[in-house]
Design an enzyme around this catalytic site. Structure first.
Site, PDB file in Angstrom:
ATOM      1  N   CYS A   1      39.946  84.889  44.884  1.00  0.00           N
ATOM      2  CA  CYS A   1      40.710  83.961  44.041  1.00  0.00           C
ATOM      3  C   CYS A   1      40.612  84.320  42.548  1.00  0.00           C
ATOM      4  O   CYS A   1      41.232  85.284  42.125  1.00  0.00           O
ATOM      5  CB  CYS A   1      40.304  82.526  44.342  1.00  0.00           C
ATOM      6  SG  CYS A   1      41.582  81.361  43.832  1.00  0.00           S
TER       7      CYS A   1
ATOM      8  N   HIS B   1      39.562  81.931  49.817  1.00  0.00           N
ATOM      9  CA  HIS B   1      38.098  81.830  49.670  1.00  0.00           C
ATOM     10  C   HIS B   1      37.369  82.023  50.996  1.00  0.00           C
ATOM     11  O   HIS B   1      36.970  81.022  51.616  1.00  0.00           O
ATOM     12  CB  HIS B   1      37.726  80.443  49.128  1.00  0.00           C
ATOM     13  CG  HIS B   1      38.178  80.191  47.733  1.00  0.00           C
ATOM     14  ND1 HIS B   1      37.407  80.492  46.634  1.00  0.00           N
ATOM     15  CD2 HIS B   1      39.326  79.671  47.247  1.00  0.00           C
ATOM     16  CE1 HIS B   1      38.049  80.162  45.527  1.00  0.00           C
ATOM     17  NE2 HIS B   1      39.222  79.663  45.873  1.00  0.00           N
TER      18      HIS B   1
ATOM     19  N   GLU C   1      34.488  82.638  51.414  1.00  0.00           N
ATOM     20  CA  GLU C   1      33.105  82.167  51.258  1.00  0.00           C
ATOM     21  C   GLU C   1      32.937  80.701  51.638  1.00  0.00           C
ATOM     22  O   GLU C   1      31.815  80.203  51.651  1.00  0.00           O
ATOM     23  CB  GLU C   1      32.616  82.414  49.815  1.00  0.00           C
ATOM     24  CG  GLU C   1      33.252  81.558  48.717  1.00  0.00           C
ATOM     25  CD  GLU C   1      34.588  82.087  48.191  1.00  0.00           C
ATOM     26  OE1 GLU C   1      35.224  82.914  48.883  1.00  0.00           O
ATOM     27  OE2 GLU C   1      35.004  81.657  47.098  1.00  0.00           O
TER      28      GLU C   1
END
Ligand code: GLN
Length: 215
Positions: free
Chosen positions: A76, A175, A177
């Site tokens: 991002c 994302h 993560e």
């Protein structure tokens, strides 16, 4: 490997990388950057990170490391920072030119500020990937050397490029993560290991920060 920790969700990347068998360290200063052999650039606010890169005298060292071939992964805001041209950003925002691409910031517009979708991600086994987009960019131009890894599958933004790779630099507009699906991070960890192998056993930037599992 390091995780740039000036602003944004560095800790989420640290925990996923740790689960992937890496031993990530936080990077905030030039000497910390010099000690790592790969870097993750987290999601957050790209213009804030850009300003902090200048304040902490990291901008030129980081550009130099990327020019030297350091593996990097940006999610991002990290993708925005890795671009060499950014649309819809502040005029004073700085970028790292890690990938030959033009990225549009906050590209999806207000209606779909944040959304999730399932993506086909090139090179990853195990079916589509759930992707979380939060005020995300997209890639508007990808250079000849850039491999497109994923595009938005449907809706008004169908076909937009949201994951790319150029050499050992990876970037996603979403994302990975935050979803619990670690395949992109694993891909990055593998790529860093491959770099270590090809760089030979003596590498001035190599720490003992990755468990050399299976090597
Ligand atoms: N919109 C943010 C930016 O411009 C990126 C958002 C994110 O990282 N989730 O940097």
């Amino acid at each position: 490997m390091g995780v740039l920790a000036l602003q944004g969700d560095a800790r989420e990347h640290v925990s996923v990388l740790t689960e992937c068998g890496a031993e990530p360290v936080l990077v905030r200063r030039a000497d910390e950057l010099a000690a790592v052999d790969a870097l993750v650039l987290p999601g957050g606010e790209s213009t804030a990170i850009s300003r902090l890169l200048q304040v902490f005298d990291l901008l030129d060292p980081l550009r130099a490391r990327l020019r030297d071939g350091m593996p990097a992964f940006g999610s991002c805001a990290g993708m925005i920072l890795l671009a060499d041209e950014v649309l819809d950003t502040r005029p004073d925002a700085q970028h790292l030119s890690g990938i030959d691409m033009t990225v549009r910031r906050n590209a999806f517009g207000r209606q779909v500020d944040s959304f999730e979708t399932d993506l086909d991600f090139a090179g990853l086994d195990g079916g589509p990937m759930r992707a979380v987009f939060i005020r995300a960019p997209w890639v508007e131009r990808a250079g000849d050397e850039v491999e497109v890894l994923a595009r938005v599958p449907s809706g008004p933004a169908a076909g937009r490029i949201v994951a790319v790779r150029q050499g050992r630099v990876l970037a996603t507009a979403f994302h990975p993560e935050v979803t619990g699906d670690h395949r992109v991070h694993r891909m990055f960890v593998d790529l860093v290991r491959e770099q270590r192998r090809t760089a030979g056993s003596v590498n001035k930037h190599t720490g003992t920060d990755l468990k050399e599992v299976g090597e």
